[in-house]
Motif scaffolding. Sequence first.
Motif, mmCIF file in Angstrom:
data_model
loop_
_atom_site.group_PDB
_atom_site.id
_atom_site.type_symbol
_atom_site.label_atom_id
_atom_site.label_comp_id
_atom_site.label_asym_id
_atom_site.label_seq_id
_atom_site.Cartn_x
_atom_site.Cartn_y
_atom_site.Cartn_z
ATOM 1 N N PRO A 155 0.823 -1.209 0.000
ATOM 2 C CA PRO A 155 0.000 0.000 0.000
ATOM 3 C C PRO A 155 0.858 1.260 0.000
ATOM 4 N N VAL A 156 0.431 2.248 -0.779
ATOM 5 C CA VAL A 156 1.133 3.529 -0.844
ATOM 6 C C VAL A 156 0.159 4.627 -0.416
ATOM 7 N N ILE A 157 0.581 5.391 0.583
ATOM 8 C CA ILE A 157 -0.219 6.510 1.075
ATOM 9 C C ILE A 157 0.508 7.796 0.695
ATOM 10 N N VAL A 158 -0.171 8.675 0.004
ATOM 11 C CA VAL A 158 0.409 9.950 -0.415
ATOM 12 C C VAL A 158 -0.050 11.038 0.552
ATOM 13 N N ALA A 159 0.909 11.808 1.058
ATOM 14 C CA ALA A 159 0.608 12.948 1.930
ATOM 15 C C ALA A 159 1.222 14.190 1.306
ATOM 16 N N SER A 160 0.424 15.213 1.099
ATOM 17 C CA SER A 160 0.925 16.371 0.376
ATOM 18 C C SER A 160 0.238 17.645 0.836
ATOM 19 N N ARG A 183 -2.680 12.014 13.266
ATOM 20 C CA ARG A 183 -2.189 10.757 13.823
ATOM 21 C C ARG A 183 -3.247 9.651 13.735
ATOM 22 N N GLY A 184 -4.443 9.971 14.184
ATOM 23 C CA GLY A 184 -5.497 8.959 14.166
ATOM 24 C C GLY A 184 -5.807 8.478 12.761
ATOM 25 N N TRP A 185 -5.838 9.437 11.818
ATOM 26 C CA TRP A 185 -6.134 9.058 10.432
ATOM 27 C C TRP A 185 -5.055 8.126 9.886
ATOM 28 N N LEU A 186 -3.787 8.460 10.125
ATOM 29 C CA LEU A 186 -2.704 7.648 9.571
ATOM 30 C C LEU A 186 -2.704 6.240 10.156
ATOM 31 N N LEU A 187 -2.843 6.124 11.471
ATOM 32 C CA LEU A 187 -2.873 4.793 12.082
ATOM 33 C C LEU A 187 -4.087 4.009 11.601
ATOM 34 N N ASP A 188 -5.208 4.703 11.439
ATOM 35 C CA ASP A 188 -6.415 4.051 10.930
ATOM 36 C C ASP A 188 -6.175 3.524 9.520
ATOM 37 N N LEU A 190 -3.247 2.824 8.045
ATOM 38 C CA LEU A 190 -2.275 1.726 8.058
ATOM 39 C C LEU A 190 -2.915 0.425 8.545
ATOM 40 N N ASP A 191 -3.699 0.510 9.607
ATOM 41 C CA ASP A 191 -4.359 -0.697 10.107
ATOM 42 C C ASP A 191 -5.282 -1.296 9.048
ATOM 43 N N ARG A 192 -5.990 -0.427 8.342
ATOM 44 C CA ARG A 192 -6.933 -0.900 7.330
ATOM 45 C C ARG A 192 -6.200 -1.489 6.129
ATOM 46 N N LEU A 193 -5.156 -0.806 5.646
ATOM 47 C CA LEU A 193 -4.471 -1.234 4.434
ATOM 48 C C LEU A 193 -3.475 -2.363 4.676
ATOM 49 N N VAL A 194 -2.820 -2.349 5.837
ATOM 50 C CA VAL A 194 -1.775 -3.334 6.113
ATOM 51 C C VAL A 194 -2.317 -4.558 6.832
ATOM 52 N N LYS A 195 -3.126 -4.326 7.861
ATOM 53 C CA LYS A 195 -3.598 -5.438 8.691
ATOM 54 C C LYS A 195 -5.044 -5.824 8.444
ATOM 55 N N GLY A 196 -5.734 -5.034 7.635
ATOM 56 C CA GLY A 196 -7.133 -5.333 7.372
ATOM 57 C C GLY A 196 -8.003 -5.199 8.605
ATOM 58 N N GLU A 197 -7.609 -4.340 9.529
ATOM 59 C CA GLU A 197 -8.344 -4.182 10.782
ATOM 60 C C GLU A 197 -9.088 -2.857 10.819
ATOM 61 N N ARG A 198 -10.195 -2.854 11.552
ATOM 62 C CA ARG A 198 -10.934 -1.624 11.811
ATOM 63 C C ARG A 198 -10.648 -1.178 13.235
ATOM 64 N N ARG A 199 -10.298 0.084 13.397
ATOM 65 C CA ARG A 199 -9.948 0.586 14.711
ATOM 66 C C ARG A 199 -11.174 1.129 15.441
ATOM 67 N N THR A 200 -11.150 1.057 16.764
ATOM 68 C CA THR A 200 -12.205 1.637 17.587
ATOM 69 C C THR A 200 -12.198 3.148 17.418
ATOM 70 N N ARG A 225 -8.879 5.182 17.519
ATOM 71 C CA ARG A 225 -8.758 6.458 16.823
ATOM 72 C C ARG A 225 -9.636 7.475 17.532
ATOM 73 N N VAL A 226 -9.030 8.581 17.955
ATOM 74 C CA VAL A 226 -9.754 9.628 18.674
ATOM 75 C C VAL A 226 -10.154 10.724 17.696
ATOM 76 N N LEU A 227 -11.467 10.977 17.590
ATOM 77 C CA LEU A 227 -12.002 12.068 16.795
ATOM 78 C C LEU A 227 -12.412 13.188 17.755
ATOM 79 N N GLU A 228 -12.549 14.406 17.239
ATOM 80 C CA GLU A 228 -12.804 15.534 18.129
ATOM 81 C C GLU A 228 -13.909 16.441 17.609
ATOM 82 N N ALA A 229 -14.655 17.028 18.550
ATOM 83 C CA ALA A 229 -15.645 18.062 18.255
ATOM 84 C C ALA A 229 -15.568 19.092 19.375
ATOM 85 N N SER A 230 -15.470 20.378 19.000
ATOM 86 C CA SER A 230 -15.257 21.430 19.993
ATOM 87 C C SER A 230 -16.554 22.072 20.478
#
Length: 324
Positions: A155-160, A183-188, A190-200, A225-230
């Motif tokens: 898997p290739v992830i492009v960040a720009s 951070r949460g997006w990237l780990l999510d 990687l887990d999805r593309l590399v390990k085929g896992e869904r994160r909490t 994965r921590v999401l935020e709302a202010s």
Amino acid sequence: MRPSSKNSRRSRIRSSTSLKGTGLGLPLSRRLAELLGGEVKVESELGKGSKFSLVVPRIYQPPAGQQDGGIAEKLEPHKITVVALEDNPADLAALQTILRGSAYQLVGVRTIADARRAAIQHQPRAVLLDVMIGDDFSWDLLTELKSAPELARVPVIVASALEDAAKARALGADDFSSKPVDRGWLLDALDRLVKGERRTRILVIDDDEVFRYVIRQELTEDNIRVLEASSGSLGLERVGQEKLDLVLLDLDLPDMTGYEVLARLPKDNRHIPPIVVVSGMLLNSADRERLSTAAAIVPKSEISKGKLRDVISCLAQEGSGARP
């Protein structure tokens, strides 16, 4: 009248740069010092007290593990290797920090030629590509990675910083993120593309930026994965739009109270996640009765004592196999 005003609490945090009552001041200070390449020193003498010293370099240098060519010797066999092409030292350091403590380890390179060699040498499970490398672009490298038989499945992830999502996906990128990378997006990803896992997925509804940071640090785990709302309105919007596993709700919000957020959640929607009230207020029996629909109530002062983790683990066990 509310027990305390939000403005006064913010003022105390800004003026003292402390988190009263949580016990998190020193760990956060150490963490910030480490990110800057320094350290916090403590000298303590019984009966006299403690002396704390902050030492940071005048000029920031990336850790040794992030220097070109030196990271290969530090790779751990039980961790998943990720090659990252990034010519900006600060962005490379940020990626290293994101992956620290996770199941992944970073091989950071700063030129397209080094990225090509690292992909062949280390056979990574994923590749992160910045688009703009000096005066060049990494599009040709992306095409090469996706056409090489030994690397085509990686898997290739492009960040720009450029808005190139459509072009990246057209050339074979498996995902795209604008900078700075969350951070949460990237780990999510990687887990999805590399390990085929869904994160909490946990949503924090709290307008206190410092406290949201505390929650992110407290829940730094591979599978969360921590999401935020202010605000309450933003929180309700995210609850309605995203599939969440848990919501952490503050009661003192700028646009509405946490009680109002709870009242506005649809009562017959089986997709509404459990709501955990995380508040610094002193709650009486009447307050707790108004929060009867919440799955749990956790005082903010007990966050660093592991109470929140215990509640999340308990709710996960109760909900396993019961929720869609």
